[in-house]
Motif scaffolding. Sequence first.
Motif, PDB file in Angstrom:
ATOM      1  N   ALA A  31       0.752  -1.366   0.022  1.00  0.00           N
ATOM      2  CA  ALA A  31      -0.003  -0.149   0.011  1.00  0.00           C
ATOM      3  C   ALA A  31       0.893   1.283   0.086  1.00  0.00           C
ATOM      4  N   VAL A  32       0.500   2.182  -0.577  1.00  0.00           N
ATOM      5  CA  VAL A  32       1.049   3.538  -0.446  1.00  0.00           C
ATOM      6  C   VAL A  32      -0.039   4.744  -0.675  1.00  0.00           C
ATOM      7  N   PRO A  33       0.185   5.754   0.127  1.00  0.00           N
ATOM      8  CA  PRO A  33      -0.712   6.763  -0.087  1.00  0.00           C
ATOM      9  C   PRO A  33      -0.699   7.550  -1.167  1.00  0.00           C
ATOM     10  N   GLY A  34      -2.187   7.888  -1.550  1.00  0.00           N
ATOM     11  CA  GLY A  34      -1.973   8.747  -2.951  1.00  0.00           C
ATOM     12  C   GLY A  34      -1.854   7.706  -4.098  1.00  0.00           C
ATOM     13  N   GLY A  35      -1.484   8.157  -5.002  1.00  0.00           N
ATOM     14  CA  GLY A  35      -1.413   7.557  -6.334  1.00  0.00           C
ATOM     15  C   GLY A  35      -0.390   6.174  -6.368  1.00  0.00           C
ATOM     16  N   TYR A  36      -0.764   5.145  -7.174  1.00  0.00           N
ATOM     17  CA  TYR A  36       0.024   3.934  -7.484  1.00  0.00           C
ATOM     18  C   TYR A  36       0.803   4.124  -8.368  1.00  0.00           C
ATOM     19  N   ASN A  37       1.741   3.157  -8.486  1.00  0.00           N
ATOM     20  CA  ASN A  37       2.618   2.854  -9.540  1.00  0.00           C
ATOM     21  C   ASN A  37       2.945   1.316  -9.495  1.00  0.00           C
ATOM     22  N   ASP A  38       3.858   1.046 -10.310  1.00  0.00           N
ATOM     23  CA  ASP A  38       4.138  -0.576 -10.580  1.00  0.00           C
ATOM     24  C   ASP A  38       5.519  -0.719  -9.985  1.00  0.00           C
ATOM     25  N   VAL A  39       6.153  -0.038  -8.951  1.00  0.00           N
ATOM     26  CA  VAL A  39       7.419  -0.362  -8.450  1.00  0.00           C
ATOM     27  C   VAL A  39       7.451  -0.683  -6.873  1.00  0.00           C
ATOM     28  N   TRP A  40       7.931  -1.790  -6.691  1.00  0.00           N
ATOM     29  CA  TRP A  40       7.633  -2.336  -5.356  1.00  0.00           C
ATOM     30  C   TRP A  40       8.288  -1.255  -4.442  1.00  0.00           C
ATOM     31  N   ARG A  41       9.435  -1.033  -4.561  1.00  0.00           N
ATOM     32  CA  ARG A  41      10.218  -0.151  -3.436  1.00  0.00           C
ATOM     33  C   ARG A  41       9.750   1.100  -3.157  1.00  0.00           C
ATOM     34  N   ASP A  42       8.633   1.610  -4.130  1.00  0.00           N
ATOM     35  CA  ASP A  42       7.918   2.642  -3.795  1.00  0.00           C
ATOM     36  C   ASP A  42       6.649   2.570  -2.787  1.00  0.00           C
ATOM     37  N   TYR A  43       6.416   1.433  -2.533  1.00  0.00           N
ATOM     38  CA  TYR A  43       5.188   1.228  -1.617  1.00  0.00           C
ATOM     39  C   TYR A  43       5.602   1.444  -0.193  1.00  0.00           C
ATOM     40  N   TYR A  44       4.905   1.996   0.642  1.00  0.00           N
ATOM     41  CA  TYR A  44       5.346   2.295   1.992  1.00  0.00           C
ATOM     42  C   TYR A  44       5.185   0.794   2.959  1.00  0.00           C
ATOM     43  N   TYR A  45       3.956   0.359   2.623  1.00  0.00           N
ATOM     44  CA  TYR A  45       3.698  -0.965   3.504  1.00  0.00           C
ATOM     45  C   TYR A  45       3.329  -2.158   2.766  1.00  0.00           C
ATOM     46  N   LYS A  46       3.985  -3.299   3.338  1.00  0.00           N
ATOM     47  CA  LYS A  46       3.973  -4.450   2.582  1.00  0.00           C
ATOM     48  C   LYS A  46       3.410  -5.767   3.453  1.00  0.00           C
ATOM     49  N   GLY A  47       2.689  -6.655   2.784  1.00  0.00           N
ATOM     50  CA  GLY A  47       2.309  -7.776   3.492  1.00  0.00           C
ATOM     51  C   GLY A  47       3.476  -8.893   3.447  1.00  0.00           C
ATOM     52  N   GLN A  48       2.885  -9.947   4.150  1.00  0.00           N
ATOM     53  CA  GLN A  48       4.246 -11.099   4.266  1.00  0.00           C
ATOM     54  C   GLN A  48       3.575 -12.107   3.179  1.00  0.00           C
ATOM     55  N   GLY A  49       2.641 -12.014   2.654  1.00  0.00           N
ATOM     56  CA  GLY A  49       2.435 -12.869   1.280  1.00  0.00           C
ATOM     57  C   GLY A  49       1.717 -14.213   1.567  1.00  0.00           C
ATOM     58  N   THR A  50       1.050 -14.606   0.457  1.00  0.00           N
ATOM     59  CA  THR A  50       0.401 -16.019   0.631  1.00  0.00           C
ATOM     60  C   THR A  50       0.706 -16.657  -0.542  1.00  0.00           C
ATOM     61  N   ARG A  51       1.093 -17.969  -0.343  1.00  0.00           N
ATOM     62  CA  ARG A  51       1.654 -18.903  -1.475  1.00  0.00           C
ATOM     63  C   ARG A  51       0.690 -19.523  -2.444  1.00  0.00           C
ATOM     64  N   VAL A  52       0.815 -19.428  -3.766  1.00  0.00           N
ATOM     65  CA  VAL A  52       0.104 -20.103  -4.635  1.00  0.00           C
ATOM     66  C   VAL A  52       0.910 -21.090  -5.226  1.00  0.00           C
ATOM     67  N   THR A  53       0.362 -22.256  -5.224  1.00  0.00           N
ATOM     68  CA  THR A  53       1.242 -23.121  -6.080  1.00  0.00           C
ATOM     69  C   THR A  53       0.113 -24.000  -6.930  1.00  0.00           C
ATOM     70  N   VAL A  54       0.353 -23.804  -8.325  1.00  0.00           N
ATOM     71  CA  VAL A  54      -0.130 -24.493  -9.275  1.00  0.00           C
ATOM     72  C   VAL A  54       0.511 -25.582  -9.908  1.00  0.00           C
ATOM     73  N   SER A  55      -0.213 -26.892  -9.665  1.00  0.00           N
ATOM     74  CA  SER A  55       0.562 -28.380 -10.168  1.00  0.00           C
ATOM     75  C   SER A  55      -0.567 -29.151 -10.339  1.00  0.00           C
ATOM     76  N   SER A  56      -0.186 -30.148 -11.393  1.00  0.00           N
ATOM     77  CA  SER A  56      -0.949 -31.083 -11.529  1.00  0.00           C
ATOM     78  C   SER A  56      -0.656 -32.488 -10.824  1.00  0.00           C
TER      79      SER A  56
END
Length: 123
Positions: free
Chosen positions: A98-123
């Motif tokens: 999350a970033v206050p105001g407008g967005y962009n596509d650059v990870w380091r520009d975001y102020y706050y970040k989560g820990q993530g959720t894992r997605v595994t796609v496999s047959s």
Amino acid sequence: VRLAESGGGLVQPGDSLRLSCKFSGGVFEDYSVGWFRQISGSGQPEFLAAISYGGRNIKYAPSVTGRFIITRDNAVNTVFLQTNSLKSEDTAVYLCAAVPGGYNDVWRDYYYKGQGTRVTVSS
């Protein structure tokens, strides 16, 4: 501000998942939110999609355009990423930021970040 992702799991190719990013500790409506993914543990996460604080502006990476959909529900302080037609190459840890105001596509520009959720796609 805290972000908590959920909704990941093990699915087969062609399946869908809806990922959630729950925001807390601030005024959600003031923040744009982006989704990223990290395939390996190193390097900058890959940009997937972002939605502006007002929800009017959305941007997608070419790799997921037409398959992934980002939405936000300000009533529950949550941003969703609907992932469709999943492929094995979509296997990764999915993170929101999350970033206050407008967005962009650059990870380091975001102020706050989560820990993530894992997605595994496999047959």
